[in-house]
Write an enzyme that holds these catalytic residues in place. Structure first.
Site, PDB file in Angstrom:
ATOM      1  N   TYR A 145      18.406  17.436  -7.563  1.00  0.00           N
ATOM      2  CA  TYR A 145      17.992  16.392  -6.621  1.00  0.00           C
ATOM      3  C   TYR A 145      17.256  17.048  -5.472  1.00  0.00           C
ATOM      4  O   TYR A 145      17.746  18.024  -4.906  1.00  0.00           O
ATOM      5  CB  TYR A 145      19.216  15.647  -6.078  1.00  0.00           C
ATOM      6  CG  TYR A 145      19.122  14.169  -6.346  1.00  0.00           C
ATOM      7  CD1 TYR A 145      18.005  13.467  -5.889  1.00  0.00           C
ATOM      8  CD2 TYR A 145      20.092  13.500  -7.065  1.00  0.00           C
ATOM      9  CE1 TYR A 145      17.883  12.115  -6.162  1.00  0.00           C
ATOM     10  CE2 TYR A 145      19.963  12.143  -7.337  1.00  0.00           C
ATOM     11  CZ  TYR A 145      18.856  11.463  -6.880  1.00  0.00           C
ATOM     12  OH  TYR A 145      18.730  10.137  -7.147  1.00  0.00           O
ATOM     13  N   ASP A 204      -9.656   6.621  -7.692  1.00  0.00           N
ATOM     14  CA  ASP A 204      -8.623   6.818  -8.700  1.00  0.00           C
ATOM     15  C   ASP A 204      -9.289   7.516  -9.880  1.00  0.00           C
ATOM     16  O   ASP A 204      -9.995   6.886 -10.664  1.00  0.00           O
ATOM     17  CB  ASP A 204      -8.042   5.456  -9.097  1.00  0.00           C
ATOM     18  CG  ASP A 204      -6.979   5.571 -10.183  1.00  0.00           C
ATOM     19  OD1 ASP A 204      -6.869   6.657 -10.798  1.00  0.00           O
ATOM     20  OD2 ASP A 204      -6.272   4.577 -10.417  1.00  0.00           O
ATOM     21  N   THR A 213      -3.685  10.524 -12.430  1.00  0.00           N
ATOM     22  CA  THR A 213      -2.599  10.888 -13.330  1.00  0.00           C
ATOM     23  C   THR A 213      -2.810  12.364 -13.656  1.00  0.00           C
ATOM     24  O   THR A 213      -3.881  12.920 -13.427  1.00  0.00           O
ATOM     25  CB  THR A 213      -2.644  10.097 -14.646  1.00  0.00           C
ATOM     26  OG1 THR A 213      -3.924  10.311 -15.246  1.00  0.00           O
ATOM     27  CG2 THR A 213      -2.453   8.608 -14.421  1.00  0.00           C
ATOM     28  N   LYS A 265      -3.937  12.606 -18.539  1.00  0.00           N
ATOM     29  CA  LYS A 265      -5.073  12.125 -19.345  1.00  0.00           C
ATOM     30  C   LYS A 265      -6.005  13.308 -19.612  1.00  0.00           C
ATOM     31  O   LYS A 265      -5.556  14.275 -20.191  1.00  0.00           O
ATOM     32  CB  LYS A 265      -5.712  10.936 -18.652  1.00  0.00           C
ATOM     33  CG  LYS A 265      -4.703   9.765 -18.548  1.00  0.00           C
ATOM     34  CD  LYS A 265      -5.240   8.525 -17.896  1.00  0.00           C
ATOM     35  CE  LYS A 265      -4.117   7.483 -17.782  1.00  0.00           C
ATOM     36  NZ  LYS A 265      -4.549   6.288 -17.037  1.00  0.00           N
TER      37      LYS A 265
HETATM   38  C1  LIG Z   1      -3.903   5.314 -16.481  1.00  0.00           C
HETATM   39  C2  LIG Z   1      -4.346   4.862 -15.163  1.00  0.00           C
HETATM   40  C3  LIG Z   1      -3.446   4.682 -14.112  1.00  0.00           C
HETATM   41  C4  LIG Z   1      -1.953   4.562 -14.296  1.00  0.00           C
HETATM   42  O1  LIG Z   1      -1.223   5.603 -14.652  1.00  0.00           O
HETATM   43  P1  LIG Z   1       0.317   5.437 -15.021  1.00  0.00           P
HETATM   44  O2  LIG Z   1       0.734   6.867 -15.003  1.00  0.00           O
HETATM   45  O3  LIG Z   1       0.392   4.781 -16.342  1.00  0.00           O
HETATM   46  O4  LIG Z   1       0.985   4.652 -13.932  1.00  0.00           O
HETATM   47  C5  LIG Z   1      -3.947   4.401 -12.864  1.00  0.00           C
HETATM   48  N1  LIG Z   1      -5.267   4.284 -12.676  1.00  0.00           N
HETATM   49  C6  LIG Z   1      -6.158   4.411 -13.665  1.00  0.00           C
HETATM   50  C7  LIG Z   1      -7.605   4.254 -13.382  1.00  0.00           C
HETATM   51  C8  LIG Z   1      -5.730   4.697 -14.950  1.00  0.00           C
HETATM   52  O5  LIG Z   1      -6.608   4.774 -15.943  1.00  0.00           O
END
Ligand SMILES: *Cc1c(COP(=O)(O)O)cnc(C)c1O
Length: 560
Positions: free
Chosen positions: A200, A346, A372, A375
């Site tokens: 934790y 993002d 993230t 990806k």
């Molecule tokens: C995949 C994605 C997310 C979300 O990610 P999670 O880890 O599934 O919450 C946020 N923004 C964009 C543009 C994405 O493609």
């Protein structure tokens, strides 16, 4: 050449003789003990030698006990260690050639000192046989960890084990074109599955709410420092559990409920967490969506500027989940400055392309960059936020205690591993190859008469307008591809007239297949199969043929 040698109490004399022999032969030898003949436990010494070889600080290891067997059993539990008990020169030569053994285990009761020297000499002098069949077998041996890692579960929890086994099999035999997925490295998976999950650590390094955080502090500091270096960011928060959480953290840091966000609409390629009505973002904030140009299906920056000047949002969000083109972050900064709003990018989908220099970086322009890590970045499932120093305090407070409790320190350590793989050259050329592969696959499909959204791709994904091409839905098309062992997903396309459950599009990406080492030639094959299947989605014999061929191809490019 460097060799680490150890024994138990039964092998001390032979060890002393071999240390002398190696030193006289000009080999750098490290004696890892024991010094005397007091009774001791062989695994303690096998672990020392195995770790020296696993870390790469020694080229070879030598382990001695009465039979050599317990030593070998222990050493062979370590990744990349291949320990062999040898009683003859022939055995030593063969195991070097065929198995690429790197730890020699000797039985002190079974071999004379002089003959042991001959065996050791042959072991270190024999190179690996690099022919295809032996290389293939060694690779299978190494990759057996994909199941051996979870083999305890096979006995204790067969039901959960079965799910992991099935997924392992799926990864190995399918062509995965899901644009948001990738295959994390073995090293990443090790960190993610590590004991750091037991800790934790509410708070931040050096300022925790629990004791005993020194090791996880060090892991989190590494992740932060590496992310800063990789992306050139002023401040980084590595704690968000995912991309949506990363976005939530930024909104919580700088917005109040009801504030206006401008973001790309979901059906235009945006993400749920950019303001979909079913998502927290759409419920808490006043969302004004923007769209791509209906003709080009690309961002029209002048139109975006006009809209931003009219709407005057507090935050403009750029970035998408299904936009196949480069985004001009410099232009978006200009728009934000004119409209007097903050800019968030993002980069969840393109983070790996940014890290690898295959897409311009948003970091010099944006107030906040979220992502993230799983990806195109190819790390563990998780999120990060990069921001300007002036927002650091607000951002950190928004993540904890604002919206999360304890961070997942095992995942944070895996993020650190991932960032390092980008920094140390492990992933050199990857991002560029992802983009090249995507262009080739996309063009192959396009040349077979399929309409591609925006006419092509600049990044790791492309969208087929299957409705316009064949009059069927994305749902039907992706199901047919699934049946042929090619995994894609149905996806809305700009101005889609179908429901989100049907859709007019199919989205495909090349991050995962590129991680497996596939290149242009394989992309042409896969693109051709996609067209073969989509030409007639009712033709099951084509699906069966493609599935067979896809499986063969997948098996030739093993998942890490
Ligand atoms: C995949 C994605 C997310 C979300 O990610 P999670 O880890 O599934 O919450 C946020 N923004 C964009 C543009 C994405 O493609």
């Amino acid at each position: 050449m460097k060799i680490t040698i150890a024994s138990d109490h039964g092998g001390v004399d032979l060890k002393a003789a071999l240390v002398e022999f190696l030193a006289a032969s000009g080999v750098q030898v490290e004696d890892a003990g024991p010094a005397g003949k007091d009774s001791c436990d062989y695994p303690d010494y096998a672990i020392k030698v195995a770790m020296a070889v696993a870390k790469g600080v020694s080229d070879f290891g030598v382990l001695i006990c009465r039979s050599g067997i317990g030593m070998a059993m222990t050493a062979n539990r370590f990744q990349s260690v291949r320990a062999a008990v040898c009683a003859t020169v022939d055995g030593a030569v063969t195991t070097r050639q065929h198995n690429g053994a790197n730890v020699l285990c000797l039985g002190a009761d079974l071999i004379s000192v002089d003959y042991a020297k001959e065996v050791l000499k042959a072991f270190i002098a024999t190179p690996m046989d690099m022919s295809d069949r032996h290389a293939r077998r060694r690779e299978k041996l190494e990759r057996s960890e994909r199941l051996s890692d979870v083999s305890l579960l096979a006995g204790t929890d067969p039901e959960v084990f079965a799910t992991i086994e099935a997924h392992t099999n799926q990864e190995e035999t399918e062509i995965n074109l899901i644009a948001s997925e990738n295959l994390a490295s073995r090293a990443c998976r090790e960190a993610a599955g590590s004991v750091l999950m037991n800790k934790y650590a509410e708070g931040y390094p050096g300022r925790r709410w629990y004791s005993g955080c020194d090791p996880v502090d060090a892991a989190e500091r590494l992740a932060i420092a590496r992310a800063k270096e990789l992306f050139g960011a002023e401040h980084v928060n590595v704690q968000p559990h995912g991309g949506s959480a990363a976005n939530m953290a930024v909104y919580f840091a700088v917005l109040n409920p009801g504030d206006t966000i401008m973001s790309m609409a979901l059906d235009q390629g945006g993400h749920l967490s950019h303001g979909s009505p079913v998502n927290f973002s759409g419920k808490i904030y006043n969302i004004v969506p923007y769209s791509v140009d209906p003709k080009t299906e690309m961002l029209d920056y002048d139109a975006l500027e006009r809209q931003a000047l009219e709407v005057r949002p507090k935050l403009l969000v750029a970035g998408a989940s299904a936009y196949p083109r480069v985004i001009d972050f410099r232009r978006i900064r200009e728009i934000c400055d004119r409209a007097g709003c903050m800019m968030m990018v993002d980069m969840a989908h393109i983070a790996g392309l940014v890290a690898g220099g295959a897409h311009p970086s948003p970091v010099p322009y944006a107030d906040f960059v979220t992502s993230t890590t799983h990806k195109t970045l190819c790390g563990p499932r998780g999120g990060i936020v990069l921001c300007r120093e002036k927002y650091a305090k607000a951002l950190d407070a928004a993540v904890f205690p604002g919206m999360q409790g304890g961070p997942l320190e095992n995942i944070i350590a895996a993020k650190a591993v991932c960032f390092r793989e980008w920094l140390d050259g492990t992933k050199a050329g990857y991002a560029e190859q992802v983009v090249k592969n995507c262009r080739v696959m996309c063009k192959t499909v396009q040349d077979r008469g399929y309409r591609i959204v925006s006419g092509g791709t600049d990044n790791h994904l492309f969208l087929i307008d299957i409705k316009a091409s064949k009059g069927i839905s994305g749902k039907v098309a992706s199901a047919a591809l699934d049946a042929a062992g090619i995994v894609t997903n149905k996806n809305a396309i700009p101005y889609d007239t179908e429901s989100p459950f049907q859709t007019s599009g199919v989205r495909a990406g090349t991050a995962s297949v590129t991680t497996r080492g596939m290149r242009e030639a394989e992309m042409i094959k896969i693109g051709t199969w996609i067209a073969d299947v989509l030409d007639d989605v009712t033709n099951t014999s084509v699906q069966e043929r493609v599935k067979r061929e896809a499986r063969e191809l997948a098996l030739r490019f093993p998942a890490p």
